[in-house]
Scaffold this active site. Sequence first.
Site, PDB file in Angstrom:
ATOM      1  N   LYS A 116       0.819  -1.225   0.000  1.00 34.00           N
ATOM      2  CA  LYS A 116       0.000   0.000   0.000  1.00 34.00           C
ATOM      3  C   LYS A 116       0.847   1.267   0.000  1.00 34.00           C
ATOM      4  O   LYS A 116       1.993   1.274   0.426  1.00 34.00           O
ATOM      5  CB  LYS A 116      -0.993  -0.040   1.162  1.00 34.00           C
TER       6      LYS A 116
ATOM      7  N   ARG B 131      -3.758 -10.196   4.766  1.00 35.78           N
ATOM      8  CA  ARG B 131      -4.082 -10.224   3.321  1.00 35.78           C
ATOM      9  C   ARG B 131      -2.841  -9.759   2.570  1.00 35.78           C
ATOM     10  O   ARG B 131      -2.376  -8.638   2.785  1.00 35.78           O
ATOM     11  CB  ARG B 131      -5.264  -9.292   3.064  1.00 35.78           C
TER      12      ARG B 131
END
Length: 268
Positions: free
Chosen positions: A196, A236
Site C-alpha cells: 500500500k 491479506r
Amino acid sequence: MGVVNVTPDSFFDGGRYFDHDAAIAHGRALVAAGADIVDVGGESTRPGAEPVEDLEEMRRVLPVIAALAPVCRVSVDTRKGSVAAEAVAAGATLLNDVSSSLAGLAAATGVGLVVMHMRGTPATMQVDPRYDDVVGEVKRYLVAAAADAHRRGVEEVYIDPGIGFGKTLEHNLALLCALAEFVATGEPVLVGVSRKQFLGRIAARDDEEPLGPEDRFEASLAAGVHAMVSGVAIVRAHDVEATLDAARLVEAALMPAGAPSPSHAEAR
Ligand code: HH2
C-alpha cells in the site's frame, strides 16, 4: 489470505491476472505457496478507481472462483450483493465486504464475513479524511458492525480497520500501532497492508520520492510481521510465500517449541 485481482487497474497487480486462465493459475500458485484463503476481486478499490458494472464484475470473478473453490477456500472481494450471491453459488465461503453492507447475505447463505472500515467510497475516500480519534472511531464502527452481523446469525466474522481506505498516513500508522487493541475486542482481525501507498512514503529515504508498488515488498513484509505479532488472525497479502516464511518465524519466536501455549500459561 492471498490476493487475485481479476482487474485491469488494481494498484499493484492490475492487468496481470485479468485473463481467467492467468488468474486461476495465480490462485493455484498462491495455494501451492501456502495460502489458506484466496481472495478474488473484480473491482479495484484503489483511491479514485472507476466503479464496475455488476455483470462485468461477475464475468471477471465467477469462473475464477468456480475453478479455485475445489482446491482452496475462496473469498470474494466485492461491495455488491448481486456479485457476492453469485460468488457464493460458485463456491466462495467468505465475503470480503469493504463496504460492510453484506451481513444479511452472509447470514442467509451461511458463509463467513469480513467487515471493513472505509470512509466514503473509493472515488472520494482520500479527499481530506478527518477523525477526532481515528482508533476509537474505527473500533466502535467495527465492533457495532460485527455485533450486527452476529445478531443476524453470521457465525464467522472478521473485523478489518481498512488501512488506506479514507485514511492519511498518520491515520494508517495510528491504526497499525493500535492493532492489538482491535484484537482485544475479541473479534478476529484481518489486516491488509500489502504494497500500500503509505508504505512507499515511510520506506523512502529523506531525499527520495515515495516508493512505487514494485518497491514496497520489504515494507509490506515488515508491516505484515507487525500485524502478526499484534495478534491478527489473517494477513491479506500479494506475496504469500515470503509472508508465510515470516509467519513461521513469528510463530517460532512467540511460541518456542515445547513451551506451553499462551492460553495454558494463563490458565495456571
Ligand atoms: N485492500 C484492498 C482490497 N481489498 N479487503 C480488505 N478486507 N482489506 C484490505 O485492506 C483490502 C481489501 C486493496 O488492495 P488490492 O486488492 O491489491 O488493490 P485494488 O483495490 O486496487 O484491486
